[in-house]
Design a protein around this motif. Structure first.
Motif, PDB file in Angstrom:
ATOM      1  N   ASP A  74      24.487  11.642 112.039  1.00  0.00           N
ATOM      2  CA  ASP A  74      24.527  10.561 111.052  1.00  0.00           C
ATOM      3  C   ASP A  74      24.944  11.098 109.691  1.00  0.00           C
ATOM      4  OD1 ASP A  74      23.655   8.832 112.986  1.00  0.00           O
ATOM      5  OD2 ASP A  74      21.542   8.904 112.383  1.00  0.00           O
ATOM      6  N   PHE A  78      32.386  14.239 108.517  1.00  0.00           N
ATOM      7  CA  PHE A  78      33.612  14.705 109.164  1.00  0.00           C
ATOM      8  C   PHE A  78      33.532  14.593 110.686  1.00  0.00           C
ATOM      9  CE2 PHE A  78      33.105  16.934 105.118  1.00  0.00           C
ATOM     10  CZ  PHE A  78      34.236  16.467 104.474  1.00  0.00           C
ATOM     11  N   ASN A  79      32.409  14.058 111.178  1.00  0.00           N
ATOM     12  CA  ASN A  79      32.199  13.904 112.620  1.00  0.00           C
ATOM     13  C   ASN A  79      32.367  15.223 113.362  1.00  0.00           C
ATOM     14  OD1 ASN A  79      31.774  11.041 112.436  1.00  0.00           O
ATOM     15  ND2 ASN A  79      33.958  10.900 112.008  1.00  0.00           N
ATOM     16  N   ILE A  82      28.167  15.977 116.849  1.00  0.00           N
ATOM     17  CA  ILE A  82      27.838  14.695 117.488  1.00  0.00           C
ATOM     18  C   ILE A  82      26.747  14.910 118.537  1.00  0.00           C
ATOM     19  CG2 ILE A  82      28.772  12.773 118.846  1.00  0.00           C
ATOM     20  CD1 ILE A  82      30.954  12.753 117.002  1.00  0.00           C
ATOM     21  N   PRO A  83      25.548  14.426 118.250  1.00  0.00           N
ATOM     22  CA  PRO A  83      24.494  14.581 119.244  1.00  0.00           C
ATOM     23  C   PRO A  83      24.726  13.609 120.409  1.00  0.00           C
ATOM     24  CG  PRO A  83      23.641  14.004 117.054  1.00  0.00           C
ATOM     25  CD  PRO A  83      25.097  13.745 117.042  1.00  0.00           C
ATOM     26  N   ALA A  84      24.840  14.140 121.602  1.00  0.00           N
ATOM     27  CA  ALA A  84      25.028  13.292 122.782  1.00  0.00           C
ATOM     28  C   ALA A  84      23.715  13.213 123.543  1.00  0.00           C
ATOM     29  CB  ALA A  84      26.148  13.864 123.649  1.00  0.00           C
ATOM     30  N   LYS A  85      23.780  12.925 124.843  1.00  0.00           N
ATOM     31  CA  LYS A  85      22.535  12.707 125.581  1.00  0.00           C
ATOM     32  C   LYS A  85      21.716  13.977 125.805  1.00  0.00           C
ATOM     33  CE  LYS A  85      23.345   8.392 128.026  1.00  0.00           C
ATOM     34  NZ  LYS A  85      23.768   7.742 129.270  1.00  0.00           N
ATOM     35  N   LYS A  86      22.408  14.991 126.336  1.00  0.00           N
ATOM     36  CA  LYS A  86      21.657  16.208 126.670  1.00  0.00           C
ATOM     37  C   LYS A  86      22.180  17.435 125.953  1.00  0.00           C
ATOM     38  CE  LYS A  86      20.778  14.260 131.170  1.00  0.00           C
ATOM     39  NZ  LYS A  86      21.540  14.014 132.378  1.00  0.00           N
ATOM     40  N   LYS A  87      23.162  17.236 125.073  1.00  0.00           N
ATOM     41  CA  LYS A  87      23.606  18.363 124.255  1.00  0.00           C
ATOM     42  C   LYS A  87      24.208  17.852 122.957  1.00  0.00           C
ATOM     43  CE  LYS A  87      28.260  19.006 126.220  1.00  0.00           C
ATOM     44  NZ  LYS A  87      29.242  19.976 126.642  1.00  0.00           N
ATOM     45  N   LEU A  89      27.361  18.110 120.513  1.00  0.00           N
ATOM     46  CA  LEU A  89      28.737  18.588 120.485  1.00  0.00           C
ATOM     47  C   LEU A  89      29.073  19.089 119.089  1.00  0.00           C
ATOM     48  CD1 LEU A  89      30.362  15.553 122.290  1.00  0.00           C
ATOM     49  CD2 LEU A  89      30.052  17.824 123.258  1.00  0.00           C
ATOM     50  N   PHE A  91      32.403  20.275 116.932  1.00  0.00           N
ATOM     51  CA  PHE A  91      33.858  20.453 116.881  1.00  0.00           C
ATOM     52  C   PHE A  91      34.176  21.397 115.723  1.00  0.00           C
ATOM     53  CE2 PHE A  91      33.372  16.160 118.816  1.00  0.00           C
ATOM     54  CZ  PHE A  91      33.885  16.480 120.061  1.00  0.00           C
ATOM     55  N   ASP A  93      36.769  22.835 114.546  1.00  0.00           N
ATOM     56  CA  ASP A  93      37.888  22.638 113.614  1.00  0.00           C
ATOM     57  C   ASP A  93      37.641  21.512 112.613  1.00  0.00           C
ATOM     58  OD1 ASP A  93      38.041  20.820 115.681  1.00  0.00           O
ATOM     59  OD2 ASP A  93      40.220  20.728 115.691  1.00  0.00           O
ATOM     60  N   LEU A  94      36.683  20.639 112.914  1.00  0.00           N
ATOM     61  CA  LEU A  94      36.386  19.560 111.965  1.00  0.00           C
ATOM     62  C   LEU A  94      35.334  19.978 110.943  1.00  0.00           C
ATOM     63  CD1 LEU A  94      36.192  16.436 114.327  1.00  0.00           C
ATOM     64  CD2 LEU A  94      38.116  17.219 112.959  1.00  0.00           C
ATOM     65  N   HIS A  96      33.378  21.506 107.953  1.00  0.00           N
ATOM     66  CA  HIS A  96      33.817  21.825 106.596  1.00  0.00           C
ATOM     67  C   HIS A  96      32.886  22.790 105.864  1.00  0.00           C
ATOM     68  CE1 HIS A  96      36.753  18.752 107.220  1.00  0.00           C
ATOM     69  NE2 HIS A  96      37.181  18.800 105.978  1.00  0.00           N
TER      70      HIS A  96
END
Lengths: 280, 119
Positions: A74, A78-79, A82-87, A89, A91, A93-94, A96
């Protein structure tokens, strides 16, 4: 004194002006902060004395501590995380390097690891002349870290010339940060004027002192001169386009070594910007 | 079961979007209630990483399947992490049409990304 040379539009002659002005002076340091496509080193012969890695940090999430609360995702504008279901994520390169995700993490699950984003190179051009340039690793999104490293390594230089990247984005803002004076290298074309106006807006927002060198002044039209007059911006110098200049530059040679006209122009700019003290 | 479709406008008769993560809306079809809901896609305005953000929006809505025109590598990785399946629809159709195509098993499942990320 720190002088940044910038343009807005690419190809107006920032590097031509930077390497020739630097070479005209009897001492000083030049940094090429166009780390996405540096080329000052093509004109400045010297000994490569050092190279250094520039690192940025990226988040690493400890799955045992993470509760998947979602606060890091949240928070991140820069996204990059990203919290997903079981891990969670990440990125790389995004990312900063702002450190926000670990600040908002309630369970201290986020630590940071290093990643090389590029390198900086030191070249001794002559006894009193040092030249540094940076190179961003292909695939990396932002060169700001490298520009900041170049600025940090040269922050105590008595006379620093900063060859800035084109445009008016983060890289350029970072390159001109802390400059005492900025030289806009402009082109007398509608495209050149349009991009220069954005640079003027940027420099005024940053409260920078600046003047303009109109390069290739015999091409294009008069609009730029009317604009400078209306806006009360100092015209430091006009430099004509000459096919011979292009030929010399294309061979990786410095114009001041081949053209008295060009050398005189550099002397005038140095006198106006630096005063007599640095004149050769 | 919930199915999300990238859409240009806010209802099931709208044309499907040419972009996944930067579509105007997601139309969510709920197979249990047979109802459609439109969700404005706030990931559209993201400066970077719209793919991951769009998937997060769908994941938070408990979407099981998404119908898309294309997928970048980050969006695909995020869909896998959220355990959302993706199927590719053809261009110039309405939301309802591609939904029928899905139920007729005429849409190919996406296992690899179909486009590179854009900045």
């Amino acid at each position: 004194m720190k002088i940044a040379i910038l343009s807005g539009k690419g190809g107006t002659g920032k590097t031509t002006l930077s390497v020739n002005l630097f070479s005209f002076l009897n001492k000083g340091t030049l940094i090429d902060t166009d780390v996405e496509e540096p080329n000052g080193h093509l004109f400045l012969k010297g000994e490569l004395i050092k190279e250094e890695s520039v690192l940025k940090k990226y988040p690493h999430v400890n799955d045992d501590l993470c509760t998947y609360c979602g606060k890091c995702g949240d928070f991140c504008n820069f996204n990059a995380i990203i919290p997903a279901k079981k891990k969670v994520l990440v990125f790389q390169d995004l990312y900063h390097d702002c450190g926000g995700c670990s600040l908002v993490c309630p369970t201290n699950a986020i630590t940071y690891q290093d990643k090389e984003v590029g390198k900086i190179y030191y070249t001794q051009v002559s006894k009193n002349k040092l030249f540094l340039y940076g190179n961003l690793t292909v695939g990396e999104v932002s060169g700001v870290k490298i520009i900041e490293a170049l600025k940090e390594k040269t922050e105590n230089e008595e006379l620093l010339i900063i060859d800035s990247p084109p445009g008016t984005s983060c890289s350029t803002v970072s390159a001109i940060d802390g400059a005492d004076y900025c030289i806009i290298c402009a082109e007398a074309t509608p495209f050149g004027l349009s991009d220069m106006k954005m640079v003027v807006e940027l420099l005024r927002a940053e409260n920078q002192n600046f003047g303009v060198v109109v390069n290739k002044s015999n091409l294009g039209n008069d609009e730029i001169y009317h604009y400078l007059e209306e806006e009360h911006i100092e015209l430091l110098e006009k430099i004509k386009f000459d096919r011979e200049f292009a030929r010399i530059m294309a061979q990786g040679e410095l114009l001041i070594n081949h053209s008295e006209y060009f050398k005189e122009k550099m002397a005038n700019i140095a006198r106006k910007v630096l005063g007599e003290s640095y004149d050769q | 079961m919930k199915i999300a479709i990238s859409s240009k406008e806010n209802n099931e008769l709208s044309m499907v979007s040419d972009r996944f993560a930067r579509s105007e809306y997601f139309i969510i079809y709920d197979h249990d209630t047979l109802s459609f809901t439109a969700v404005e896609n706030t990931a559209k305005k993201a400066g970077s990483g719209a793919g991951g953000k769009a998937v997060k929006i769908l994941g938070d809505l408990n979407v099981d399947i998404v119908l898309v025109p294309e997928l970048g590598p980050k969006a695909l990785e995020a869909l896998q992490a959220f355990e959302i399946e993706s199927y590719q629809y053809p261009k110039e159709k309405t939301v309802k049409e591609v939904l029928y195509l899905y139920f007729e098993k005429k849409l190919p499942k996406l296992e690899v990304s179909t486009s590179t990320g854009r900045h």
